[in-house]
Design an enzyme around this catalytic site. Structure first.
Site, PDB file in Angstrom:
ATOM      1  N   GLN A   1      23.385  22.760   0.069  1.00  0.00           N
ATOM      2  CA  GLN A   1      24.286  23.429   1.016  1.00  0.00           C
ATOM      3  C   GLN A   1      24.273  22.671   2.337  1.00  0.00           C
ATOM      4  O   GLN A   1      25.055  22.957   3.230  1.00  0.00           O
ATOM      5  CB  GLN A   1      23.817  24.853   1.277  1.00  0.00           C
ATOM      6  CG  GLN A   1      23.786  25.719   0.044  1.00  0.00           C
ATOM      7  CD  GLN A   1      22.997  26.990   0.316  1.00  0.00           C
ATOM      8  OE1 GLN A   1      23.529  27.984   0.777  1.00  0.00           O
ATOM      9  NE2 GLN A   1      21.711  26.962   0.030  1.00  0.00           N
ATOM     10  N   ASN A   2      23.334  21.733   2.463  1.00  0.00           N
ATOM     11  CA  ASN A   2      23.185  21.038   3.740  1.00  0.00           C
ATOM     12  C   ASN A   2      24.279  20.004   3.945  1.00  0.00           C
ATOM     13  O   ASN A   2      24.830  19.464   2.986  1.00  0.00           O
ATOM     14  CB  ASN A   2      21.808  20.377   3.832  1.00  0.00           C
ATOM     15  CG  ASN A   2      20.716  21.413   3.912  1.00  0.00           C
ATOM     16  OD1 ASN A   2      20.999  22.585   4.140  1.00  0.00           O
ATOM     17  ND2 ASN A   2      19.484  21.002   3.720  1.00  0.00           N
ATOM     18  N   ASP A  19      23.724  17.464   6.305  1.00  0.00           N
ATOM     19  CA  ASP A  19      23.085  16.505   7.214  1.00  0.00           C
ATOM     20  C   ASP A  19      22.895  15.114   6.606  1.00  0.00           C
ATOM     21  O   ASP A  19      22.381  14.216   7.274  1.00  0.00           O
ATOM     22  CB  ASP A  19      21.738  17.056   7.708  1.00  0.00           C
ATOM     23  CG  ASP A  19      20.805  17.456   6.574  1.00  0.00           C
ATOM     24  OD1 ASP A  19      20.933  16.915   5.454  1.00  0.00           O
ATOM     25  OD2 ASP A  19      19.942  18.320   6.802  1.00  0.00           O
ATOM     26  N   HIS A  30      28.912  21.998   0.724  1.00  0.00           N
ATOM     27  CA  HIS A  30      29.592  22.259   2.007  1.00  0.00           C
ATOM     28  C   HIS A  30      30.001  20.988   2.734  1.00  0.00           C
ATOM     29  O   HIS A  30      30.202  21.016   3.952  1.00  0.00           O
ATOM     30  CB  HIS A  30      28.689  23.117   2.908  1.00  0.00           C
ATOM     31  CG  HIS A  30      28.485  24.503   2.384  1.00  0.00           C
ATOM     32  ND1 HIS A  30      27.348  25.246   2.622  1.00  0.00           N
ATOM     33  CD2 HIS A  30      29.281  25.288   1.613  1.00  0.00           C
ATOM     34  CE1 HIS A  30      27.464  26.421   2.018  1.00  0.00           C
ATOM     35  NE2 HIS A  30      28.618  26.467   1.402  1.00  0.00           N
ATOM     36  N   CYS A  53      46.254  11.746   7.668  1.00  0.00           N
ATOM     37  CA  CYS A  53      46.275  10.703   6.624  1.00  0.00           C
ATOM     38  C   CYS A  53      45.058  10.777   5.692  1.00  0.00           C
ATOM     39  O   CYS A  53      44.987  10.077   4.697  1.00  0.00           O
ATOM     40  CB  CYS A  53      46.388   9.308   7.249  1.00  0.00           C
ATOM     41  SG  CYS A  53      44.884   8.744   8.072  1.00  0.00           S
ATOM     42  N   CYS A  69      42.422   9.968  15.165  1.00  0.00           N
ATOM     43  CA  CYS A  69      42.483   8.965  14.105  1.00  0.00           C
ATOM     44  C   CYS A  69      43.056   7.660  14.666  1.00  0.00           C
ATOM     45  O   CYS A  69      44.117   7.682  15.306  1.00  0.00           O
ATOM     46  CB  CYS A  69      43.367   9.490  12.975  1.00  0.00           C
ATOM     47  SG  CYS A  69      43.656   8.282  11.678  1.00  0.00           S
ATOM     48  N   GLY A  80      14.241  26.413   0.474  1.00  0.00           N
ATOM     49  CA  GLY A  80      14.661  26.641   1.858  1.00  0.00           C
ATOM     50  C   GLY A  80      16.048  27.214   2.048  1.00  0.00           C
ATOM     51  O   GLY A  80      16.806  26.723   2.875  1.00  0.00           O
ATOM     52  N   ALA A  98       8.515  23.348   2.711  1.00  0.00           N
ATOM     53  CA  ALA A  98       9.024  22.546   1.584  1.00  0.00           C
ATOM     54  C   ALA A  98       8.205  21.277   1.366  1.00  0.00           C
ATOM     55  O   ALA A  98       7.782  20.983   0.240  1.00  0.00           O
ATOM     56  CB  ALA A  98      10.493  22.207   1.839  1.00  0.00           C
TER      57      ALA A  98
HETATM   58  P1  NAD Z   1      19.573  29.651   6.474  1.00  0.00           P
HETATM   59  O1  NAD Z   1      19.604  29.151   7.854  1.00  0.00           O
HETATM   60  O2  NAD Z   1      20.301  30.905   6.172  1.00  0.00           O
HETATM   61  O3  NAD Z   1      18.064  29.868   5.948  1.00  0.00           O
HETATM   62  C1  NAD Z   1      17.071  28.878   5.991  1.00  0.00           C
HETATM   63  C2  NAD Z   1      15.964  29.249   5.011  1.00  0.00           C
HETATM   64  O4  NAD Z   1      14.966  28.245   5.065  1.00  0.00           O
HETATM   65  C3  NAD Z   1      15.265  30.579   5.290  1.00  0.00           C
HETATM   66  O5  NAD Z   1      15.138  31.293   4.082  1.00  0.00           O
HETATM   67  C4  NAD Z   1      13.892  30.154   5.839  1.00  0.00           C
HETATM   68  O6  NAD Z   1      12.884  31.093   5.535  1.00  0.00           O
HETATM   69  C5  NAD Z   1      13.680  28.848   5.109  1.00  0.00           C
HETATM   70  N1  NAD Z   1      12.779  27.885   5.770  1.00  0.00           N
HETATM   71  C6  NAD Z   1      12.605  27.666   7.092  1.00  0.00           C
HETATM   72  N2  NAD Z   1      11.745  26.651   7.284  1.00  0.00           N
HETATM   73  C7  NAD Z   1      11.364  26.216   6.053  1.00  0.00           C
HETATM   74  C8  NAD Z   1      10.515  25.178   5.594  1.00  0.00           C
HETATM   75  N3  NAD Z   1       9.866  24.362   6.426  1.00  0.00           N
HETATM   76  N4  NAD Z   1      10.363  25.012   4.248  1.00  0.00           N
HETATM   77  C9  NAD Z   1      11.013  25.845   3.370  1.00  0.00           C
HETATM   78  N5  NAD Z   1      11.838  26.840   3.767  1.00  0.00           N
HETATM   79  C10 NAD Z   1      12.016  27.011   5.076  1.00  0.00           C
HETATM   80  O7  NAD Z   1      20.067  28.436   5.590  1.00  0.00           O
HETATM   81  P2  NAD Z   1      20.921  28.373   4.275  1.00  0.00           P
HETATM   82  O8  NAD Z   1      20.450  29.423   3.331  1.00  0.00           O
HETATM   83  O9  NAD Z   1      20.901  26.973   3.860  1.00  0.00           O
HETATM   84  O10 NAD Z   1      22.408  28.780   4.700  1.00  0.00           O
HETATM   85  C11 NAD Z   1      22.980  28.404   5.908  1.00  0.00           C
HETATM   86  C12 NAD Z   1      24.204  27.525   5.828  1.00  0.00           C
HETATM   87  O11 NAD Z   1      24.120  26.707   6.967  1.00  0.00           O
HETATM   88  C13 NAD Z   1      24.275  26.583   4.678  1.00  0.00           C
HETATM   89  O12 NAD Z   1      25.494  26.755   4.104  1.00  0.00           O
HETATM   90  C14 NAD Z   1      24.184  25.175   5.269  1.00  0.00           C
HETATM   91  O13 NAD Z   1      25.347  24.452   4.927  1.00  0.00           O
HETATM   92  C15 NAD Z   1      24.286  25.343   6.741  1.00  0.00           C
HETATM   93  N6  NAD Z   1      23.267  24.620   7.534  1.00  0.00           N
HETATM   94  C16 NAD Z   1      22.957  23.356   7.214  1.00  0.00           C
HETATM   95  C17 NAD Z   1      21.994  22.680   7.946  1.00  0.00           C
HETATM   96  C18 NAD Z   1      21.677  21.276   7.542  1.00  0.00           C
HETATM   97  O14 NAD Z   1      22.550  20.582   7.016  1.00  0.00           O
HETATM   98  N7  NAD Z   1      20.424  20.837   7.756  1.00  0.00           N
HETATM   99  C19 NAD Z   1      21.346  23.291   9.018  1.00  0.00           C
HETATM  100  C20 NAD Z   1      21.722  24.613   9.342  1.00  0.00           C
HETATM  101  C21 NAD Z   1      22.672  25.258   8.577  1.00  0.00           C
END
Ligand code: NAD
Length: 248
Positions: A101-102, A104, A119, A130, A148, A188, A233
């Site tokens: 879902q990240n 980054d 995402h 374009c 652009c 996470g 993690a």
């Molecule tokens: P969230 O923010 O809802 O939840 C984060 C989860 O990670 C929590 O359950 C928390 O307990 C857990 N967590 C925190 N620190 C941790 C660690 N060190 N090790 C393991 N677990 C840990 O995030 P989500 O569920 O991914 O949903 C949020 C949305 O936000 C996603 O769709 C994502 O695309 C986006 N998002 C992405 C980023 C990124 O790309 N790094 C950052 C913030 C949000």
């Protein structure tokens, strides 16, 4: 927990089609905060900056927050031990793919190849007209909104805004990976953001064993999770990798 680590290590070694489903928590050890919670991004920024209608109505205001979060800040983050271990497991054939879902780009920077970005990705900019894709370093982000170089239309980060659909290709590949997975490592994520959150549920429905790594309980923990490994993690994956290396 110690017993569970041993059991999960065995499960991983015996699996044939394990996938990982990752969320913001996997990047917390890289210094990127999650969205929610007391230190989350939404305690500092207004989520409306990522609303699609607001973005096109007020591109300059939206871009100011986007630049600050995703380019001045995310752009400098480096992958951590958790990303590295998942990349290594893919290389060794232990892990088939990652549904993330990240946005980054850190899984890819750590070396993971089979990554389905549910995402999208903040480290790409796409022209609203374009559809050419640019890297942030190719574009001057001092003048907002960035335009652009071809047609002077607004450039949008290539991730999914609120009010925007999931990229079809990533959705389809994630579903297929979930349906054929024998083990899913959920790492996470709160499991609150749909439709992404349904991926491990689909895998469970198809018979997968669910292992969850999180510092806190999530929506999955008391519903579909078979093994809950509580902790960071990078630390938990590190402990699993140590057991796996000894057994190989
Ligand atoms: P969230 O923010 O809802 O939840 C984060 C989860 O990670 C929590 O359950 C928390 O307990 C857990 N967590 C925190 N620190 C941790 C660690 N060190 N090790 C393991 N677990 C840990 O995030 P989500 O569920 O991914 O949903 C949020 C949305 O936000 C996603 O769709 C994502 O695309 C986006 N998002 C992405 C980023 C990124 O790309 N790094 C950052 C913030 C949000």
């Amino acid at each position: 927990m110690k017993n569970d680590l041993q059991k999960v290590a065995e499960l991983i070694l015996n699996s044939e089609s394990m996938i990982a489903f990752t969320g913001a928590g996997v990047s917390v050890e890289s210094g990127i905060p999650p969205f929610r919670g007391p230190n989350g991004l939404w305690s500092k920024y207004d989520p409306k900056c990522l609303d699609l209608d607001f973005f096109y109505a007020e591109p300059e205001e939206s871009w100011k927050a986007i630049k600050s979060i995703f380019y001045d800040f995310f752009g400098k983050a480096k992958y951590n031990k958790a990303h590295e271990i998942l990349a290594r497991w893919e290389e060794r054939g232990v892990l088939k793919s990652i549904v993330t879902q990240n946005i980054d780009n850190l899984h890819q920077e750590a070396g993971s190849k089979s990554v389905f970005e549910f995402h999208g990705n903040s480290q790409k900019l796409i022209c609203a007209a374009c559809e050419q894709v640019f890297l942030p370093k190719e574009i001057d982000l001092e003048k907002l909104p960035p335009l652009c170089p071809n047609d002077k239309s607004i450039l949008k980060p290539d991730f999914v805004f609120f009010g925007e659909g999931i990229p079809e290709n990533a959705y389809r590949k994630s579903l297929l990976a979930a349906q054929s997975a024998d083990v899913v490592l959920i790492i996470g994520t709160t499991g609150e953001v749909y439709p992404a959150a349904s991926i491990p549920i689909e895998a469970k429905r198809n018979g997968a064993t669910i292992v969850e790594i999180n510092t806190e309980k999530s929506n999955y923990t008391d519903s579909i999770t078979d093994f809950f490994l509580q902790g960071k993690a990078g630390e938990i994956l590190g402990e699993l990798e140590e057991i796996i290396i000894v057994k190989v």
